[in-house]
Design an enzyme around this catalytic site. Structure first.
Site, PDB file in Angstrom:
ATOM      1  N   ARG A  82       0.836  -1.209   0.000  1.00  0.00           N
ATOM      2  CA  ARG A  82       0.000   0.000   0.000  1.00  0.00           C
ATOM      3  C   ARG A  82       0.870   1.258   0.000  1.00  0.00           C
ATOM      4  NH1 ARG A  82      -3.304   2.467   4.580  1.00  0.00           N
ATOM      5  NH2 ARG A  82      -4.814   3.799   3.514  1.00  0.00           N
ATOM      6  N   HIS A  86       0.763   4.264  -2.797  1.00  0.00           N
ATOM      7  CA  HIS A  86       0.510   5.647  -2.405  1.00  0.00           C
ATOM      8  C   HIS A  86       1.692   6.555  -2.750  1.00  0.00           C
ATOM      9  CE1 HIS A  86      -3.173   5.231   0.417  1.00  0.00           C
ATOM     10  NE2 HIS A  86      -3.171   4.278  -0.487  1.00  0.00           N
ATOM     11  N   ASP A  87       2.887   5.997  -2.763  1.00  0.00           N
ATOM     12  CA  ASP A  87       4.057   6.762  -3.193  1.00  0.00           C
ATOM     13  C   ASP A  87       3.970   7.053  -4.687  1.00  0.00           C
ATOM     14  OD1 ASP A  87       6.576   8.033  -3.042  1.00  0.00           O
ATOM     15  OD2 ASP A  87       7.592   6.193  -3.665  1.00  0.00           O
ATOM     16  N   GLY A  92       4.867  10.368  -8.785  1.00  0.00           N
ATOM     17  CA  GLY A  92       5.643   9.217  -9.225  1.00  0.00           C
ATOM     18  C   GLY A  92       6.329   8.526  -8.064  1.00  0.00           C
ATOM     19  N   ASP A  94       8.844   8.237  -6.006  1.00  0.00           N
ATOM     20  CA  ASP A  94      10.035   9.022  -5.658  1.00  0.00           C
ATOM     21  C   ASP A  94      10.319   9.026  -4.167  1.00  0.00           C
ATOM     22  OD1 ASP A  94       7.913  10.538  -4.785  1.00  0.00           O
ATOM     23  OD2 ASP A  94       8.684  12.447  -5.557  1.00  0.00           O
ATOM     24  N   SER A  96       8.521  10.052  -1.841  1.00  0.00           N
ATOM     25  CA  SER A  96       7.999  11.238  -1.141  1.00  0.00           C
ATOM     26  C   SER A  96       7.080  10.859   0.017  1.00  0.00           C
ATOM     27  CB  SER A  96       7.284  12.177  -2.111  1.00  0.00           C
ATOM     28  OG  SER A  96       6.287  11.501  -2.843  1.00  0.00           O
ATOM     29  N   ASN A 114      -3.313   8.746   4.246  1.00  0.00           N
ATOM     30  CA  ASN A 114      -2.058   8.056   4.595  1.00  0.00           C
ATOM     31  C   ASN A 114      -1.835   7.876   6.093  1.00  0.00           C
ATOM     32  OD1 ASN A 114      -1.307   7.668   1.950  1.00  0.00           O
ATOM     33  ND2 ASN A 114       0.006   9.477   1.849  1.00  0.00           N
ATOM     34  N   HIS A 211      -5.682  -5.685  -3.156  1.00  0.00           N
ATOM     35  CA  HIS A 211      -6.587  -5.776  -2.005  1.00  0.00           C
ATOM     36  C   HIS A 211      -6.763  -7.212  -1.524  1.00  0.00           C
ATOM     37  CE1 HIS A 211      -8.625  -1.649  -3.045  1.00  0.00           C
ATOM     38  NE2 HIS A 211      -7.440  -1.522  -2.492  1.00  0.00           N
ATOM     39  N   THR A 266      -8.362 -14.335   3.116  1.00  0.00           N
ATOM     40  CA  THR A 266      -6.971 -14.782   3.328  1.00  0.00           C
ATOM     41  C   THR A 266      -6.065 -13.545   3.292  1.00  0.00           C
ATOM     42  OG1 THR A 266      -6.806 -15.227   0.935  1.00  0.00           O
ATOM     43  CG2 THR A 266      -7.300 -17.112   2.372  1.00  0.00           C
ATOM     44  N   ASP A 271      -3.252 -14.084  -3.215  1.00  0.00           N
ATOM     45  CA  ASP A 271      -3.936 -15.041  -4.086  1.00  0.00           C
ATOM     46  C   ASP A 271      -5.028 -14.312  -4.861  1.00  0.00           C
ATOM     47  OD1 ASP A 271      -5.957 -14.603  -2.204  1.00  0.00           O
ATOM     48  OD2 ASP A 271      -5.561 -16.476  -1.129  1.00  0.00           O
TER      49      ASP A 271
END
Length: 339
Positions: A82, A86-87, A92, A94, A96, A114, A211, A266, A271
């Site tokens: 995740r 989110h980065d 891009g 990077d 951040s 975040n 997910h 799971t 999977d």
């Protein structure tokens, strides 16, 4: 500007005189950098053997750090995957998202979407180990991309060669986290969000398979359980007994801290269960359910539900595509602070 249009422009400039080309391309690159979209231009700068000479053991070093962290906390893989998403979706890939807020600036990691990110210490530990091996060589953005790959592989998912050579960015703004695709997004909002980053509808469906790992807090799916519509309290696309179960965990006006649900049955195994449950009306987010609202996206969901192999192949391709978006400038010595 889309990748396609950018390359059309670039090819056009190649027919001009060399000096004009340099000046024009420089101004385009500079303009895009100002817009925070410089990552479009460096997509081809990455290489799977980038550190072969300068830091040959970088990957095994990071893998051992991730493995150790997983032994103590089974939620680490979902957290790293995740974090990488989110980065990459802001400026891009990077690094951040790793930067700490300062007195003058509230950073991405403290933006509303975040706040629930965790396991930053894993990247810190990996950076420390890599710095001992090859000082001032490997970017935090590359470490995060490799750690996210390891998170998938060590959870029973596929492995792949991660293109490397990202640079770390110097800008991180909490306000920009509003650009992240949200759990309540419908299909057109999701498509638009992904398209802005050069990612297709196919990439959207494949990457949503991330997910399969992790946990969601009640706040991110309350909209489906209470006051869904004027005449319906509960989202009718939710399977009834599953909806009742979620309502017990997340009652109206829920104040229980950290209450929520696993994203699939799971949650620590990579999977294709996420897609199987989605077809059964047992998805968690509105954004998950929205994948069934178009014929082509529903067909992909069905394909991935029926074949783990097809899902893994598509996921790897889309991960490489997404993780190759970069716009940084330096190799940070401390992942939480600019040089």
């Amino acid at each position: 500007m889309s990748f396609k249009h950018h390359h059309q422009h670039y090819n056009f400039f190649l027919t001009s005189q060399k000096m004009a080309v340099k000046n024009t391309v420089f101004s385009i690159l500079f303009g895009l950098a100002i817009l925070g979209l410089a990552h479009i231009n460096t997509i081809n700068a990455l290489s799977s053997n980038y550190y072969d000479q300068t830091c040959p053991n970088v990957e095994s070093t990071i893998t051992s750090v991730v493995k150790k962290a997983m032994m103590n906390d089974r939620t680490v893989p979902a957290a790293l995957l995740r974090m990488h998403f989110h980065d990459c979706f802001i400026r891009g890939c990077d690094g951040s998202v790793l930067l700490n807020s300062t007195g003058k600036n509230k950073a991405e990691k403290d933006g509303p979407p975040n706040i629930s990110l965790h396991a930053f210490y894993v990247i810190d530990n990996a950076k420390k180990a890599v710095e001992a091996l090859c000082p001032k060589t490997v970017s935090c953005a590359d470490i995060l991309a490799l750690a996210a790959r390891d998170a998938v592989t060590l959870s029973g998912g596929p492995t792949w060669n991660v293109p490397k050579g990202r640079k770390d960015g110097r800008v991180s703004k909490a306000t920009e986290t509003r650009q992240l695709p949200g759990p309540t997004f419908n299909i057109s909002q999701l498509q638009q969000s992904f398209a802005q980053r050069g990612l297709s509808t196919n990439d959207l469906v494949a990457l949503s398979g991330g997910h399969t790992l992790g946990f969601a807090h009640c706040s991110s799916f309350q909209n489906r359980l209470h006051n869904f519509a004027s005449k319906q309290s509960v989202d009718p696309s939710l399977q009834s007994s599953f909806a009742a179960k979620l309502q017990r965990v997340c009652p109206a006006g829920n104040t229980v801290k950290n209450a929520g649900s696993n994203l699939d049955s799971t949650p620590t195994t990579f999977d294709n269960r996420y897609y199987k449950l989605l077809l059964q009306g047992k998805s968690i987010f509105s954004s998950d359910q929205s994948l069934l609202t178009l014929a082509n996206t529903k067909a992909m969901v069905t394909k991935f539900a029926n074949s783990k192999q097809e899902f893994e192949k598509a996921f790897v391709n889309s991960m490489i595509k997404m993780s190759s978006i970069n716009g940084g400038q330096e190799v940070r010595l401390d992942c939480r602070v600019v040089n």
